[in-house]
Design an enzyme around this catalytic site. Structure first.
Site, PDB file in Angstrom:
ATOM      1  N   CYS A 167     -49.404 -53.125 -66.386  1.00  0.00           N
ATOM      2  CA  CYS A 167     -50.461 -54.039 -65.626  1.00  0.00           C
ATOM      3  C   CYS A 167     -49.751 -55.070 -64.443  1.00  0.00           C
ATOM      4  O   CYS A 167     -49.391 -55.420 -64.833  1.00  0.00           O
ATOM      5  CB  CYS A 167     -51.131 -54.562 -66.427  1.00  0.00           C
ATOM      6  SG  CYS A 167     -52.158 -55.752 -66.087  1.00  0.00           S
TER       7      CYS A 167
ATOM      8  N   ASN B 123     -41.123 -49.424 -57.217  1.00  0.00           N
ATOM      9  CA  ASN B 123     -41.637 -47.558 -56.493  1.00  0.00           C
ATOM     10  C   ASN B 123     -42.851 -47.178 -56.414  1.00  0.00           C
ATOM     11  O   ASN B 123     -43.459 -47.160 -57.813  1.00  0.00           O
ATOM     12  CB  ASN B 123     -40.508 -46.977 -57.456  1.00  0.00           C
ATOM     13  CG  ASN B 123     -39.992 -45.584 -56.576  1.00  0.00           C
ATOM     14  OD1 ASN B 123     -39.374 -44.976 -56.252  1.00  0.00           O
ATOM     15  ND2 ASN B 123     -41.083 -44.645 -57.063  1.00  0.00           N
ATOM     16  N   GLU B 124     -42.956 -46.493 -55.318  1.00  0.00           N
ATOM     17  CA  GLU B 124     -44.874 -46.095 -55.471  1.00  0.00           C
ATOM     18  C   GLU B 124     -45.738 -46.618 -55.793  1.00  0.00           C
ATOM     19  O   GLU B 124     -46.222 -46.892 -57.125  1.00  0.00           O
ATOM     20  CB  GLU B 124     -44.406 -44.487 -56.199  1.00  0.00           C
ATOM     21  CG  GLU B 124     -43.747 -43.953 -54.386  1.00  0.00           C
ATOM     22  CD  GLU B 124     -43.141 -42.810 -54.974  1.00  0.00           C
ATOM     23  OE1 GLU B 124     -43.477 -41.657 -56.157  1.00  0.00           O
ATOM     24  OE2 GLU B 124     -43.253 -41.959 -53.830  1.00  0.00           O
TER      25      GLU B 124
ATOM     26  N   CYS C  11     -57.984 -53.619 -67.423  1.00  0.00           N
ATOM     27  CA  CYS C  11     -57.650 -54.685 -68.576  1.00  0.00           C
ATOM     28  C   CYS C  11     -58.088 -56.044 -69.112  1.00  0.00           C
ATOM     29  O   CYS C  11     -58.235 -56.695 -68.026  1.00  0.00           O
ATOM     30  CB  CYS C  11     -55.765 -54.484 -68.976  1.00  0.00           C
ATOM     31  SG  CYS C  11     -54.958 -55.905 -68.159  1.00  0.00           S
TER      32      CYS C  11
ATOM     33  N   GLU D  26     -37.705 -40.964 -49.410  1.00  0.00           N
ATOM     34  CA  GLU D  26     -37.580 -39.514 -49.685  1.00  0.00           C
ATOM     35  C   GLU D  26     -38.132 -38.482 -49.221  1.00  0.00           C
ATOM     36  O   GLU D  26     -39.164 -38.027 -48.787  1.00  0.00           O
ATOM     37  CB  GLU D  26     -37.835 -39.983 -51.283  1.00  0.00           C
ATOM     38  CG  GLU D  26     -37.970 -40.869 -52.272  1.00  0.00           C
ATOM     39  CD  GLU D  26     -38.971 -40.791 -53.827  1.00  0.00           C
ATOM     40  OE1 GLU D  26     -39.406 -39.565 -54.334  1.00  0.00           O
ATOM     41  OE2 GLU D  26     -38.975 -42.044 -53.949  1.00  0.00           O
TER      42      GLU D  26
HETATM   43  C1  GAL Z   1     -41.302 -40.319 -55.424  1.00  0.00           C
HETATM   44  C2  GAL Z   1     -41.232 -40.918 -57.137  1.00  0.00           C
HETATM   45  C3  GAL Z   1     -39.204 -40.448 -57.223  1.00  0.00           C
HETATM   46  C4  GAL Z   1     -39.770 -38.578 -57.767  1.00  0.00           C
HETATM   47  C5  GAL Z   1     -40.199 -38.112 -56.797  1.00  0.00           C
HETATM   48  C6  GAL Z   1     -40.394 -36.618 -57.588  1.00  0.00           C
HETATM   49  O1  GAL Z   1     -42.713 -39.677 -55.771  1.00  0.00           O
HETATM   50  O2  GAL Z   1     -40.867 -41.966 -56.172  1.00  0.00           O
HETATM   51  O3  GAL Z   1     -38.627 -41.077 -57.845  1.00  0.00           O
HETATM   52  O4  GAL Z   1     -39.927 -39.189 -58.789  1.00  0.00           O
HETATM   53  O5  GAL Z   1     -41.356 -38.152 -55.939  1.00  0.00           O
HETATM   54  O6  GAL Z   1     -41.039 -36.756 -57.855  1.00  0.00           O
END
Ligand code: GAL
Length: 665
Positions: A108, A142-143, A150, A300
């Site tokens: 949370c 991350n994301e 809650c 990524e």
């Molecule tokens: C992204 C995430 C990564 C990995 C990738 C593949 O969304 O940031 O950590 O999970 O997807 O699933």
């Protein structure tokens, strides 16, 4: 320098391997890695006991090989001890159930204990790495995403509401709590919109979504404050999830960052579809560029088949290169592939990276290596090049949240409406910026504002100013329906834009998904009487000052206006009283392009994308063949391909998945 790299998890592999990894990266032209965003257990194995030795060693090895690093703050995936300390830090789902341990992002963002632990690990990492020669910047968490329901969030929601409304009277008025006797007499009575509460008051529900979005913005800010202070020379970013992610106001999340990064997976594991339409990726990149109106990183980029419990489709030969240059064409200044080596363990065992489980270099490594070599040669000519779009599409997160609460039509998807218009420009190779509703619109010749459902007065004023200064605005059904509190406006539709559009909505209805209503479209100077269709929604229009450009050809409103055009000084406003079919959107876009004198980057056959970028005054023309076959394009003049140094002219053949980056010879 163009940043080219991978997402690297040295903690998943024996240390004896690290030197080999770094050497192979260097041999592939890699100069940047992202590290540590899921390594909290290894960085702080026990409360306040830090271990940076292993990461120091990994960074030192990389540094020797000329590779720099972006460090992730590891707060997206807490170690078991953190969650054992704070069992109430698990997110509560809309169903009211609390999450349990086993995945990631289960926290949370408002939990004080979790926030404190996040600040502690961020501070420790920042202090340790502020002066490390290999570290250049930070990715926070991350994301970010997912709403929590809650009791901690509920208490914070009350404070957020008090700050916003000042008094319960103001809140009761804004939300219209007279309906069903929901008049709140204490702040503590205000619920969070759990599913067990049934369909919530729209004002409450929208404020909750804004509050949750703000909660992540604030959570992120706590880490930014630490990093700005301790590591003033480092940049700070976060990896976003593109246009398709809809739970956070991404314009707000992007604001305090140096630049946006995002994660591009053209072919997801759970969608076994071979075809990756070029526009489906282009709109994502353009949205990410639009968040700050500047270039971004792909933190990524897909480099192998995605996979969870099942395995996805692997990138076809040439596709990784095509996706890489497509990202660059739309504004990427860095490409990092996810992930360096496919993990042998864990939930993402089948999410394939550059190397397979056994760490051997194969086709995908070799393809990436050849891109790396290319970018070592030409990367400087690409980094920082700018898009100069003359078309903007407005993306409004308040509207998006409000449509999540009340879709208006079971089949209506707001991002699909945006994409319909976007695709029509994309097909014609006309660049588009995706902008927030309050953006400065003065540089655009055409602005598309699809279904601005929540339309506060300052946004209406922005659109009025744009049209009065000579702009061409296209707006659609479900515009100006709600005020900022998600209450329906007390005036004819399209609400505050009624006068600007020169039209009033007399009646409206949602159409069954299998019934299209024919439309006769006849735009001034355009091809007359084009047969298209209204879909999902029909506004029956009463023009006041606007002229009629389309009428319905069926139903009881046959012969009544469906689309109008209003002239305001030198400006023009199209009001499209339906969501329409593809053909309608294309016809409207084609007319807008012609009327405002826009020219495409190049006319190309289907599936060949042409994108213009500018390196100072030098025009770069990217040609990207997404088709499975070769395609021919015709160049109007002699141009040099900076990838090969060859001069091209006239009829040019692009093999399947081929890329050219041309400039005037
Ligand atoms: C992204 C995430 C990564 C990995 C990738 C593949 O969304 O940031 O950590 O999970 O997807 O699933």
């Amino acid at each position: 320098m163009f940043r080219f790299g991978v997402d690297y998890y040295p903690e998943h592999w024996p240390q004896e391997r690290w030197e080999t990894d770094a050497r192979m990266m260097q041999e592939a032209g890699i100069n940047t890695v992202r590290l540590a965003e899921f390594a909290w257990s290894y960085l702080e194995p026990q409360p306040d006991h830090f271990d940076f030795d292993w990461l120091d060693r990994a960074l030192d090895i990389l540094h020797v090989h000329g590779i720099q690093a972006v460090l992730g703050t590891p707060t997206a995936s807490p170690p078991p001890w953190v969650m054992a300390t704070y069992p109430d830090a698990y997110r509560v789902l809309p169903s009211g159930q609390r999450q349990t341990y086993g995945n990631r992002r289960e926290y949370c963002p408002n939990h004080p204990g979790y926030r404190e632990r996040s600040r502690i690990i961020t501070q420790a990492m920042a202090e340790h790495y502020a002066n490390h020669p290999a570290v250049i910047g930070w990715q926070i968490d991350n994301e970010f995403g997912d709403r929590c329901y809650c009791s901690t969030c509920q208490a914070h929601f009350h404070t957020w509401l008090q700050r916003k409304y000042g008094s319960l009277e103001a809140l009761n008025t804004a939300w219209g709590t007279a309906f069903w006797s929901h008049v709140y007499t204490e702040w503590s009575q205000i619920p969070v919109p759990l599913e067990t509460g049934g369909a919530p008051n729209p004002g409450l529900a929208l404020d909750y979504d804004r509050f949750m979005s703000d909660s992540y913005v604030r959570f992120q800010q706590e880490q930014i404050d630490i990093l700005r202070q301790v590591c003033p020379d480092h940049f700070i970013t976060h990896n976003f999830m593109g246009l398709h992610y809809d739970r956070i106001n991404y314009f707000d999340l992007a604001k305090p960052l140096d630049f946006v990064s995002w994660d591009n997976y053209p072919r997801l594991a759970w969608r076994l579809e071979m075809n990756v339409p070029a526009a489906s990726r282009a709109i994502e990149h353009d949205t990410m560029r639009g968040l700050k109106g500047k270039n971004f990183w792909v933190m990524e980029e897909q480099s192998g088949s995605g996979g969870g419990q099942t395995v996805g489709i692997t990138p076809r030969p040439g596709e990784i290169r095509l996706w890489t240059y497509q990202a660059i064409a739309h504004g990427a200044d860095a490409i990092l592939y996810f992930r360096w080596r496919t993990s042998r363990f864990g939930t993402e065992q089948y999410w394939h990276g550059v190397l397979d489980h056994d760490g051997q270099p194969r086709r995908r490594y070799r393809e990436i290596q050849s891109i790396g070599m290319e970018l070592q040669r030409i990367g400087d000519q690409l980094a920082g090049a700018e898009t100069k779009a003359q078309v903007a599409i407005i993306l409004c997160y308040d509207t998006r949240f409000a449509f999540q609460i009340q879709p208006n039509h079971p089949n209506f998807r707001y991002p699909e409406l945006l994409a319909g218009y976007y695709n029509a420009f994309h097909q014609r190779n006309v660049s588009v910026d995706i902008v927030p509703p309050t953006a400065d619109l003065s540089r655009y010749k055409v602005v598309i504002a699809p279904a601005l459902y929540i339309l506060p007065e300052n946004v209406a004023a922005n659109l009025r100013r744009y049209v009065e200064n000579g702009g061409l605005l296209l707006t659609t059904a479900r515009t100006g329906v709600k005020d900022e509190h998600n209450a329906v406006v007390n005036m004819p539709l399209p609400g505050p834009l009624t006068e600007l559009c020169g039209v009033e909505v007399e009646e409206y209805e949602a159409l069954p998904a299998d019934i299209d209503v024919p439309l006769q479209l006849s735009l001034p100077g355009g091809s007359s009487d084009l047969a298209t269709h209204a879909r999902l929604w029909c506004d029956v229009l009463h023009p006041t000052t606007a002229e009629v450009v389309a009428r319905y050809d069926a139903q009881y409103y046959m012969g009544h206006p469906a689309i109008t055009l209003n002239r305001v000084g030198r400006g023009q406003v199209l009001y499209v009283g339906t969501f329409g079919d593809e053909r309608l959107q294309e016809a409207l876009v084609e007319w807008s392009i012609a009327t405002s004198g826009l020219s495409p980057a190049l006319n190309t056959p289907a599936e060949v994308e042409a994108v213009e970028k500018w390196q100072k005054d030098k025009r770069l023309l990217f040609l990207l063949n997404h088709a499975d076959e070769a395609r021919e394009v015709i160049l109007p003049k002699e141009m040099e391909d900076i990838l090969t140094g060859q001069v091209q002219k006239g009829r040019v053949t692009l093999p399947s998945k081929a890329v050219m980056i041309l400039h005037d010879a």
